[in-house]
Design a protein around this motif. Structure first.
Motif, PDB file in Angstrom:
ATOM      1  N   ARG A  84      13.051   2.945   2.488  1.00 31.70           N
ATOM      2  CA  ARG A  84      13.659   1.743   3.077  1.00 31.70           C
ATOM      3  C   ARG A  84      12.588   0.705   3.416  1.00 31.70           C
ATOM      4  O   ARG A  84      12.753  -0.483   3.179  1.00 31.70           O
ATOM      5  CB  ARG A  84      14.440   2.124   4.340  1.00 31.70           C
ATOM      6  N   GLU A  85      11.449   1.201   3.938  1.00 37.41           N
ATOM      7  CA  GLU A  85      10.350   0.291   4.269  1.00 37.41           C
ATOM      8  C   GLU A  85       9.433   0.029   3.067  1.00 37.41           C
ATOM      9  O   GLU A  85       8.543  -0.821   3.142  1.00 37.41           O
ATOM     10  CB  GLU A  85       9.514   0.865   5.425  1.00 37.41           C
ATOM     11  N   GLY A  86       9.656   0.770   2.005  1.00 35.74           N
ATOM     12  CA  GLY A  86       8.852   0.574   0.793  1.00 35.74           C
ATOM     13  C   GLY A  86       7.392   0.952   0.976  1.00 35.74           C
ATOM     14  O   GLY A  86       6.507   0.348   0.370  1.00 35.74           O
ATOM     15  N   ALA A  87       7.129   1.961   1.834  1.00 30.74           N
ATOM     16  CA  ALA A  87       5.734   2.276   2.127  1.00 30.74           C
ATOM     17  C   ALA A  87       5.510   3.728   2.528  1.00 30.74           C
ATOM     18  O   ALA A  87       6.412   4.402   3.025  1.00 30.74           O
ATOM     19  CB  ALA A  87       5.228   1.364   3.242  1.00 30.74           C
ATOM     20  N   LEU A  88       4.264   4.166   2.322  1.00 33.24           N
ATOM     21  CA  LEU A  88       3.746   5.408   2.878  1.00 33.24           C
ATOM     22  C   LEU A  88       2.734   4.994   3.953  1.00 33.24           C
ATOM     23  O   LEU A  88       1.866   4.175   3.692  1.00 33.24           O
ATOM     24  CB  LEU A  88       3.041   6.230   1.791  1.00 33.24           C
ATOM     25  N   LYS A  89       2.891   5.544   5.159  1.00 34.24           N
ATOM     26  CA  LYS A  89       1.999   5.167   6.262  1.00 34.24           C
ATOM     27  C   LYS A  89       1.364   6.415   6.839  1.00 34.24           C
ATOM     28  O   LYS A  89       1.932   7.493   6.746  1.00 34.24           O
ATOM     29  CB  LYS A  89       2.804   4.474   7.381  1.00 34.24           C
ATOM     30  N   TYR A  90       0.175   6.232   7.447  1.00 32.93           N
ATOM     31  CA  TYR A  90      -0.345   7.353   8.232  1.00 32.93           C
ATOM     32  C   TYR A  90      -0.876   6.837   9.564  1.00 32.93           C
ATOM     33  O   TYR A  90      -1.224   5.667   9.707  1.00 32.93           O
ATOM     34  CB  TYR A  90      -1.383   8.174   7.454  1.00 32.93           C
ATOM     35  N   PHE A  91      -0.875   7.740  10.538  1.00 30.59           N
ATOM     36  CA  PHE A  91      -1.238   7.395  11.922  1.00 30.59           C
ATOM     37  C   PHE A  91      -2.430   8.235  12.360  1.00 30.59           C
ATOM     38  O   PHE A  91      -2.468   9.438  12.116  1.00 30.59           O
ATOM     39  CB  PHE A  91      -0.053   7.660  12.854  1.00 30.59           C
ATOM     40  N   ASN A  92      -3.388   7.617  13.022  1.00 31.88           N
ATOM     41  CA  ASN A  92      -4.576   8.342  13.470  1.00 31.88           C
ATOM     42  C   ASN A  92      -4.311   9.197  14.697  1.00 31.88           C
ATOM     43  O   ASN A  92      -4.872  10.258  14.859  1.00 31.88           O
ATOM     44  CB  ASN A  92      -5.718   7.370  13.760  1.00 31.88           C
ATOM     45  N   LYS A  93      -3.454   8.680  15.608  1.00 29.00           N
ATOM     46  CA  LYS A  93      -3.144   9.455  16.811  1.00 29.00           C
ATOM     47  C   LYS A  93      -1.664   9.797  16.794  1.00 29.00           C
ATOM     48  O   LYS A  93      -0.840   9.034  16.311  1.00 29.00           O
ATOM     49  CB  LYS A  93      -3.502   8.650  18.059  1.00 29.00           C
ATOM     50  N   GLN A  94      -1.352  10.962  17.356  1.00 30.86           N
ATOM     51  CA  GLN A  94       0.014  11.463  17.277  1.00 30.86           C
ATOM     52  C   GLN A  94       1.029  10.500  17.892  1.00 30.86           C
ATOM     53  O   GLN A  94       2.130  10.333  17.384  1.00 30.86           O
ATOM     54  CB  GLN A  94       0.095  12.815  17.982  1.00 30.86           C
ATOM     55  N   ASP A  95       0.650   9.836  18.988  1.00 35.10           N
ATOM     56  CA  ASP A  95       1.598   8.953  19.673  1.00 35.10           C
ATOM     57  C   ASP A  95       1.360   7.477  19.333  1.00 35.10           C
ATOM     58  O   ASP A  95       1.900   6.589  19.984  1.00 35.10           O
ATOM     59  CB  ASP A  95       1.504   9.172  21.196  1.00 35.10           C
ATOM     60  N   ALA A  96       0.550   7.220  18.295  1.00 36.56           N
ATOM     61  CA  ALA A  96       0.226   5.828  17.948  1.00 36.56           C
ATOM     62  C   ALA A  96       1.480   5.088  17.489  1.00 36.56           C
ATOM     63  O   ALA A  96       2.297   5.630  16.738  1.00 36.56           O
ATOM     64  CB  ALA A  96      -0.830   5.799  16.858  1.00 36.56           C
ATOM     65  N   ARG A  97       1.616   3.850  17.968  1.00 32.86           N
ATOM     66  CA  ARG A  97       2.759   3.033  17.539  1.00 32.86           C
ATOM     67  C   ARG A  97       2.474   2.413  16.164  1.00 32.86           C
ATOM     68  O   ARG A  97       3.346   2.331  15.310  1.00 32.86           O
ATOM     69  CB  ARG A  97       3.002   1.908  18.555  1.00 32.86           C
ATOM     70  N   ASP A  98       1.237   1.970  15.993  1.00 32.36           N
ATOM     71  CA  ASP A  98       0.893   1.266  14.749  1.00 32.36           C
ATOM     72  C   ASP A  98       0.166   2.194  13.776  1.00 32.36           C
ATOM     73  O   ASP A  98      -0.736   2.936  14.168  1.00 32.36           O
ATOM     74  CB  ASP A  98       0.005   0.059  15.059  1.00 32.36           C
ATOM     75  N   PRO A  99       0.548   2.109  12.498  1.00 30.99           N
ATOM     76  CA  PRO A  99      -0.111   2.973  11.506  1.00 30.99           C
ATOM     77  C   PRO A  99      -1.545   2.518  11.233  1.00 30.99           C
ATOM     78  O   PRO A  99      -1.870   1.340  11.392  1.00 30.99           O
ATOM     79  CB  PRO A  99       0.752   2.808  10.255  1.00 30.99           C
ATOM     80  N   LYS A 100      -2.381   3.463  10.825  1.00 30.62           N
ATOM     81  CA  LYS A 100      -3.761   3.137  10.435  1.00 30.62           C
ATOM     82  C   LYS A 100      -3.766   2.453   9.075  1.00 30.62           C
ATOM     83  O   LYS A 100      -4.592   1.606   8.803  1.00 30.62           O
ATOM     84  CB  LYS A 100      -4.590   4.430  10.388  1.00 30.62           C
ATOM     85  N   ALA A 101      -2.841   2.855   8.214  1.00 28.90           N
ATOM     86  CA  ALA A 101      -2.749   2.220   6.889  1.00 28.90           C
ATOM     87  C   ALA A 101      -1.301   2.183   6.435  1.00 28.90           C
ATOM     88  O   ALA A 101      -0.522   3.090   6.727  1.00 28.90           O
ATOM     89  CB  ALA A 101      -3.595   2.983   5.880  1.00 28.90           C
ATOM     90  N   ILE A 102      -0.964   1.100   5.725  1.00 31.12           N
ATOM     91  CA  ILE A 102       0.361   0.960   5.109  1.00 31.12           C
ATOM     92  C   ILE A 102       0.135   0.839   3.602  1.00 31.12           C
ATOM     93  O   ILE A 102      -0.517  -0.088   3.141  1.00 31.12           O
ATOM     94  CB  ILE A 102       1.096  -0.293   5.646  1.00 31.12           C
ATOM     95  N   MET A 103       0.637   1.823   2.876  1.00 35.48           N
ATOM     96  CA  MET A 103       0.458   1.833   1.420  1.00 35.48           C
ATOM     97  C   MET A 103       1.788   1.489   0.761  1.00 35.48           C
ATOM     98  O   MET A 103       2.744   2.250   0.891  1.00 35.48           O
ATOM     99  CB  MET A 103       0.005   3.221   0.970  1.00 35.48           C
ATOM    100  N   LYS A 104       1.847   0.372   0.084  1.00 27.50           N
ATOM    101  CA  LYS A 104       3.101  -0.050  -0.557  1.00 27.50           C
ATOM    102  C   LYS A 104       3.443   0.877  -1.722  1.00 27.50           C
ATOM    103  O   LYS A 104       2.591   1.203  -2.547  1.00 27.50           O
ATOM    104  CB  LYS A 104       2.963  -1.483  -1.058  1.00 27.50           C
ATOM    105  N   ILE A 105       4.708   1.268  -1.781  1.00 30.49           N
ATOM    106  CA  ILE A 105       5.178   2.146  -2.859  1.00 30.49           C
ATOM    107  C   ILE A 105       4.916   1.507  -4.228  1.00 30.49           C
ATOM    108  O   ILE A 105       4.636   2.189  -5.201  1.00 30.49           O
ATOM    109  CB  ILE A 105       6.682   2.486  -2.642  1.00 30.49           C
ATOM    110  N   GLU A 106       4.942   0.179  -4.243  1.00 32.79           N
ATOM    111  CA  GLU A 106       4.741  -0.581  -5.484  1.00 32.79           C
ATOM    112  C   GLU A 106       3.432  -0.215  -6.195  1.00 32.79           C
ATOM    113  O   GLU A 106       3.386  -0.134  -7.416  1.00 32.79           O
ATOM    114  CB  GLU A 106       4.732  -2.074  -5.116  1.00 32.79           C
ATOM    115  N   THR A 107       2.337   0.017  -5.442  1.00 31.15           N
ATOM    116  CA  THR A 107       1.041   0.307  -6.093  1.00 31.15           C
ATOM    117  C   THR A 107       0.558   1.737  -5.834  1.00 31.15           C
ATOM    118  O   THR A 107      -0.580   2.076  -6.129  1.00 31.15           O
ATOM    119  CB  THR A 107      -0.058  -0.675  -5.619  1.00 31.15           C
ATOM    120  N   LEU A 108       1.446   2.577  -5.293  1.00 31.97           N
ATOM    121  CA  LEU A 108       1.064   3.947  -4.915  1.00 31.97           C
ATOM    122  C   LEU A 108       0.916   4.854  -6.136  1.00 31.97           C
ATOM    123  O   LEU A 108       1.714   4.787  -7.066  1.00 31.97           O
ATOM    124  CB  LEU A 108       2.173   4.489  -4.001  1.00 31.97           C
TER     125      LEU A 108
END
Length: 376
Positions: A158-182
């Motif tokens: 739905r968001e068109g992305a793969l994201k990862y988070f550095n801290k378990q409770d982090a609100r903002d992802p460390k990286a947003i990878m668009k499905i388009e270029t994944l």
């Protein structure tokens, strides 16, 4: 007794000659010389070893052994085509079907998915990779220190992305990878883990690498197929008229070639430095270390119609000490000089470059080429 055994052997050869039985039921390798007596399929030697890891489901036997009549009848009653119709009846279009050249992890999980988990007979068992959303923890290699740390990953169609988070409770992802270029490709040897997966995406039009693994093999292959599913659904929207056959090869790709070469700079006087090279479609990237997050540089390899050529050897004026087996890539703008340690490596690289140069450029590749020309 000997006559009976000979008769059984001939009957078994007849069964082997039937359509579908001439290739391994699991990886497609020609002339399978093993059989699973419990499943009724003929498999190659490599896959027979994987069948041994599920002895409660599959009992294997070499076709060279002595067979009794009841065993031959079992094989005649099933065979590869009938087994495929049963065990592969609902394989999603995006699901990766491994071949004999793929890593052990993919081949073993395909065999387990079919015969042990019956994933392709019951659609609800495909939820982990077909739901359009997946989250979980993966061990991710740190960019600076090379340590693997547990990170939360979220894949959302739905968001068109793969994201990862550095801290378990982090609100903002460390990286947003668009499905388009994944892209994702298994790299067990390079990462040093049988479940090692290399994920790449474009960030500001440059390639970024992320290296991950999970201790559970099924979990890792589910992530891989979830990425393929997300790419498939993205491409279906992007290319509404395209058939599954056209889209499936675009879901994920393996690199055409990787390895060490030496390179020199644009003036050809800077001395040769050893670098790790990755050929990803038309992008030739070089890294100081195979597990670097970012490439030191990228070279676009166009087609012969656009004045790209590859030559064995280096110009006579080349200075500095370097490996003996040179390669020159001529582009419309400049020449790139590389050197390989062995002649075999040189031949392999030339063949990889030639494959790309011989292929006419697609319209969208011209835009990529233009971007490379303006790279700082």
């Amino acid at each position: 007794m000997a006559l009976e055994a000979e008769g059984n052997k001939l009957q078994l050869q007849d069964v082997l000659a039937r359509p579908g039985n001439d290739k391994c039921a699991d990886c497609g390798n020609p002339e399978p010389d093993w059989a699973s007596l419990t499943l009724g399929v003929f498999v190659c030697q490599a896959c027979s070893l994987l069948h041994r890891s599920i002895p409660h489901i599959s009992r294997v036997k070499s076709v060279q052994d002595t067979w009794d009549a009841s065993e031959v009848e079992l094989m005649a009653a099933m065979g590869n085509s009938a087994a495929k119709a049963k065990y592969e009846q609902k394989v999603p279009a995006f699901y990766y079907r491994p071949t004999h050249t793929d890593c052990k992890l993919l081949r073993e999980q395909w065999i387990r998915a079919k015969y042990e988990r019956n994933e392709f007979e019951f659609i609800e068992k495909q939820e982990p990779y077909s739901a359009g959303y997946r989250e979980g923890f993966l061990w991710k290699r740190g960019r600076d220190n090379g340590q693997f740390l547990s990170r939360k990953f979220v894949l959302s169609e739905r968001e068109g992305a793969l994201k990862y988070f550095n801290k378990q409770d982090a609100r903002d992802p460390k990286a947003i990878m668009k499905i388009e270029t994944l892209n994702a490709t298994f790299q067990p040897a390079k990462i040093g883990n049988p479940c090692g997966l290399q994920i790449t995406y474009l960030k500001d039009n440059s390639t970024r690498n992320i290296f991950v693994y999970h201790s559970d093999a099924k979990e890792m292959v589910d992530w891989f197929n979830a990425i393929r599913a997300a790419r498939f659904h993205y491409l279906q929207v992007a290319f509404p008229g395209a058939s599954d056959e056209e889209l499936v090869p675009k879901l994920t790709r393996s690199f055409m070639k990787e390895g060490f070469m030496e390179k020199t700079g644009p003036k050809h006087t800077e001395g040769f430095k050893k670098r790790w090279f990755t050929m990803d479609d038309r992008r030739l990237m070089y890294f100081k270390d195979p597990l670097d997050a970012y490439a030191r540089g990228e070279v676009f390899i166009g087609s012969k119609e656009n004045s790209y050529t590859v030559l064995a050897g280096l110009p006579p004026s080349t200075q500095g000490y370097h490996w003996n087996h040179g390669i020159t890539i001529v582009t419309p703008d400049r020449k790139f000089l590389f050197a390989c340690e062995t002649e075999a490596e040189q031949q392999d690289w030339i063949a990889a470059f030639q494959r790309v140069i011989n292929r006419p450029m697609r319209p969208q590749e011209y835009a990529v080429e233009a971007h490379f020309k303006h790279k700082p």
